[in-house]
Scaffold this motif. Structure first.
Motif, short mmCIF file in Angstrom:
data_model
loop_
_atom_site.label_atom_id
_atom_site.label_comp_id
_atom_site.label_asym_id
_atom_site.label_seq_id
_atom_site.Cartn_x
_atom_site.Cartn_y
_atom_site.Cartn_z
N UNK A 199 28.94 31.13 23.35
CA UNK A 199 28.75 32.18 22.34
C UNK A 199 27.77 31.76 21.24
N UNK A 200 27.46 30.47 21.15
CA UNK A 200 26.48 30.05 20.16
C UNK A 200 26.61 28.58 19.81
N UNK A 201 25.60 28.09 19.07
CA UNK A 201 25.58 26.72 18.54
C UNK A 201 25.69 26.80 17.03
N UNK A 202 26.60 26.04 16.44
CA UNK A 202 26.71 25.96 14.98
C UNK A 202 26.35 24.54 14.55
N UNK A 203 25.56 24.42 13.48
CA UNK A 203 24.98 23.13 13.11
C UNK A 203 25.40 22.76 11.69
N UNK A 204 25.89 21.52 11.52
CA UNK A 204 26.39 21.09 10.21
C UNK A 204 25.27 20.77 9.22
N UNK B 264 23.25 28.87 14.67
CA UNK B 264 23.63 29.22 13.31
C UNK B 264 23.63 27.98 12.41
N UNK B 265 23.01 28.11 11.22
CA UNK B 265 22.99 27.02 10.26
C UNK B 265 22.61 27.53 8.89
N UNK C 27 18.31 14.45 12.50
CA UNK C 27 17.94 14.41 13.92
C UNK C 27 19.14 14.21 14.84
N UNK C 28 20.11 13.42 14.40
CA UNK C 28 21.26 13.16 15.27
C UNK C 28 22.19 14.36 15.36
N UNK C 29 21.80 15.47 14.69
CA UNK C 29 22.59 16.71 14.77
C UNK C 29 21.76 17.91 15.24
#
Length: 555
Positions: free
Chosen positions: A68-73, A95-96, A77-79
Motif C-alpha cells: 500500500x505504500x512506503x513511509x519514511x522516517x 510518504x515522508x 541514506x540508510x533510510x
C-alpha cells in the motif's frame, strides 16, 4: 463449520537488524502491507568493486499486490538510499515529511525516475494505507523533519522510533513530541521497535548546540582557511558551520557532489538559514584571503573518492592544503571505518595542517539516543512486546537487557535478524525463523548481477592474481598451430621471474601435446587439462593459487 482463520500481524525486517544501515521493515496484516524506510549500506572488505548494498526485495515481489505504500522516517541514506531502486520495480506511493521528500526527489532526478509517487505529509498528521493508519510524530535527530511512526493496526499500535535523540535545545526548535508519545502509552502500545545504535552508552546524548559553541571557539583561533568535513545529510551540523562562518565574516564554498546536492535542497526548502552572500563558488576561493574562507566538504569517513580524501592526497583539482589551514573532521568513525579515517588524519598531519577531530575537541555529537533517553521512551510507551532494531547483535542484546531492567517480561522481547518474521495477536507474540532477507549488490549500473560467485572470483583475483593462457587453433581442422602464449596480471613480476614463466609455458605445451596425442579436440577438455596442469605446477613451485584462464583463438 471450521472456525474462521484469524489474521496475524507480521513484522519482517529486511534490513537494519543485526547490522548498522540498510533499514527496511515490512508490516503486514491480511491483504495489506506497508514498508517502513528503504535504506542502503556501503560494502565491506569482502565485496570488492561493489558500490552499494540494498535490501533483498524478493519478499516484496511475491507480495506485490499487497503493498500500500512506503513511509519514511527521515532523509539519511540508510533510510532512503534504496528508494530509487525500489521504485524501478514497484509502482507504489512514498510518504515522508517535506525535507525527506525533497531529498528523495533529488535522488530520483539523478536516476531519471518519475516523482509522481512522492507524497508530503505534515508532522502530527495521519494517513490511511489500506487497513493501516500511520501517524507522523515529531522526533529529534541530526537532520530536520525526522519523525517516529505510530501505526494503528486491527489488533493494536506499533511504534517505530526511527533514529532519534531527546534534544531539548534542537537547532530547528522542533523538540521531540513526548506529550503525544505519552498519550499513546496511556492508550496502550502493542509492539515497540526502537533504534539501538547508542544503547551501549550511558547517560544522555549531548545537544547539537554544544557543537556550535565549539565551532565558534575554533573559528576564532583559525588564522587561515578552515575546512570542515561532515556528513552531507547532517543538515543541523551544516547550519552550525554557517552560523560560525557568518559570525566571523567568512564565505563558505562547498566541495563534494552530495554536499552540493543536499545543501541545495535544504536551502530551496528553507531548512538552512543563511545570508544571500555567504555561499561562493569553489572556483572563486582564491579571490579571498584565507581568513575569510570556510570549505564545507564530504569525506568525514575517509571515503576513497571524497573531497577530503582527495585534498589529503594532493589530488583535488581546486584545493591544495597548506600548513596554515585548519581541518575539522566533524564526525566520529562509523564502526569498521576507524582505520580509513585514521589514515586520512595521518595524511593531513603530514601536510602540517592544524587537524581537529572528535578525540581532540567536541566537534561531533551523535544523533542517536543513549541509555537514559531509551529508558524514557520505553517508560512512556509501556509496550506489551519489544523488538530492538537498528544495531548489530551486541546492540540488540544490550537493548533487550535494558528493556528487561525496566520490568518488561523476557518472553515478550524478541531479538531477531533480517528476514525473520515476528507474528503477533492481541495477546501473543512469537519469532518465526523465516529467511526472507538477503543483499542486493549495486555495481555501477548493474543491480543484483553481482553475486557470491562473482565476489569469490574478484577476491581470488585480488589475492592471487591471474594467468591467461592463449592457445591458437586452426579454424578448419581444430589443430593447435602455435605454442601457447602466457600473460600474467597481479601474479608475479614477470621480468624477475622469467624462468618461472618459461617453465609454465612448457607445462602448458606438454598438456596440449597430451591432448593432441589422444586426439582430443573438445575445447572444454583442452582448457581443463591446461588449467589443472598449470595449477599443480605453480602451487608446487611457489605455493600460490592464481586464477588460470585458458583462451582458445581460431585462426
Amino acid at each position: 463449520m471450521a472456525p474462521k482463520k484469524q489474521n496475524k500481524l507480521k513484522i519482517i525486517p529486511l534490513g537494519g537488524v543485526s547490522e548498522i544501515g540498510k533499514n527496511m521493515t515490512v508490516v503486514e496484516f491480511g491483504k495489506d502491507l506497508i514498508i517502513v524506510d528503504s535504506g542502503l549500506t556501503f560494502p565491506d572488505d569482502n565485496m570488492p568493486g561493489v558500490d552499494l548494498v540494498i535490501p533483498d526485495t524478493d519478499y516484496l515481489e511475491k507480495n506485490k499486490e499487497k503493498i500500500r505504500g512506503i513511509v519514511v522516517t527521515h532523509g539519511h541514506e540508510d533510510h532512503i538510499g534504496a528508494i530509487p531502486y525500489i521504485l524501478r520495480n514497484f509502482d507504489v506511493p512514498v510518504y515522508g515529511t517535506k525535507l525527506t521528500i525533497g531529498l528523495i526527489k533529488a535522488k530520483l532526478n539523478e536516476h531519471g525516475l518519475s516523482k509522481k509517487n512522492l507524497k508530503i505529509v505534515e508532522k502530527g498528521s495521519s494517513i490511511k494505507l489500506g487497513i493501516f493508519s500511520v501517524e507522523f510524530i515529531q522526533a529529534s535527530h541530526s537532520i530536520p523533519d525526522s519523525v517516529s511512526f505510530a501505526i494503528t493496526t486491527p489488533i493494536g499500535v506499533i511504534f517505530f522510533t526511527g533514529d532519534f535523540k531527546i534534544d531539548f535545545t534542537p537547532i530547528d526548535g522542533d523538540v521531540m513530541d513526548l506529550t503525544r508519545i505519552a498519550e499513546l502509552g496511556k492508550k496502550g502500545v502493542l509492539v515497540l521497535l526502537a533504534e539501538s545504535t547508542n544503547v551501549e552508552r550511558p547517560g544522555y546524548t549531548l545537544s547539537e548546540k554544544s557543537v556550535g559553541e565549539t565551532f565558534i571557539d575554533l573559528f576564532s583561533k583559525a588564522k587561515s582557511r578552515i575546512v570542515v568535513a561532515t556528513f552531507a545529510s547532517n543538515v543541523h551540523r551544516i547550519q552550525q558551520v554557517i552560523n560560525a562562518a557568518e559570525h566571523y565574516g567568512r564565505k563558505i564554498a562547498l566541495s563534494g557532489r552530495s554536499m552540493v546536492n543536499i545543501v541545495s535542497v535544504a536551502r530551496e526548502l528553507d531548512y538552512l538559514k543563511v545570508k544571500d552572500d555567504t555561499f561562493i563558488e569553489l572556483k572563486d576561493i582564491d579571490k579571498y584571503k584565507g581568513n575569510k574562507i570556510v570549505l564545507l566538504t564530504t569525506g568525514s569517513q575517509g571515503e576513497p573518492m571524497s573531497a577530503l580524501t582527495r585534498m589529503a592526497y594532493g589530488e583535488h583539482r581546486k584545493v591544495q592544503l597548506v600548513p596554515e589551514d585548519t581541518v575539522i573532521i566533524s564526525a566520529s568513525p562509523i564502526p569498521g571505518n576507524e582505520k580509513t579515517v585514521s589514515s586520512i588524519i595521518n595524511k593531513l598531519t603530514e601536510i602540517g595542517v592544524n587537524i581537529i577531530y572528535d578525540t581532540l575537541a567536541d566537534v561531533h555529537v551523535s544523533g542517536h539516543a543513549c541509555q537514559e533517553e531509551l529508558k524514557l521512551i520505553h517508560t512512556l510507551l509501556k509496550p506489551k512486546f519489544f523488538i530492538p532494531i537498528h544495531g548489530e547483535y551486541r546492540h540488540l542484546k544490550k537493548h533487550a537487557e535494558l528493556a528487561e531492567s525496566l520490568g518488561m517480561k523476557k518472553k515478550n522481547i524478541f531479538i531477531g535478524k533480517n528476514g525473520n518474521t515476528f507474528e503477533f495477536t492481541k495477546r501473543t507474540g512469537k519469532l518465526v525463523e523465516t529467511d526472507y532477507a538477503g543483499n542486493i549488490l549495486v555495481d555501477g549500473l548493474g543491480i543484483g548481477d553481482v553475486g557470491n560467485i562473482v565476489l569469490r572470483d574478484r577476491k581470488h583475483l585480488a589475492e592471487d592474481g591471474l594467468i591467461v593462457v592463449v592457445i591458437t587453433v586452426n579454424k578448419d581442422t581444430g589443430e593447435i598451430i602455435s605454442e601457447p602464449d602466457i600473460i600474467s596480471r597481479g601474479f608475479v613480476y614477470v621480468k624477475e621471474n622469467t624462468n618461472l614463466m618459461e617453465e609454465a609455458k612448457l607445462v602448458a605445451e606438454n598438456a596440449l601435446s597430451v591432448c593432441r596425442n589422444k586426439n582430443i579436440k573438445d575445447w572444454t577438455t583442452i582448457k581443463n587439462s591446461v588449467r589443472e596442469n598449470l595449477k599443480k605446477y605453480v602451487y608446487g613451485k611457489i605455493k600460490r593459487k592464481p586464477m588460470i584462464l585458458p583462451i582458445i583463438i581460431e585462426a
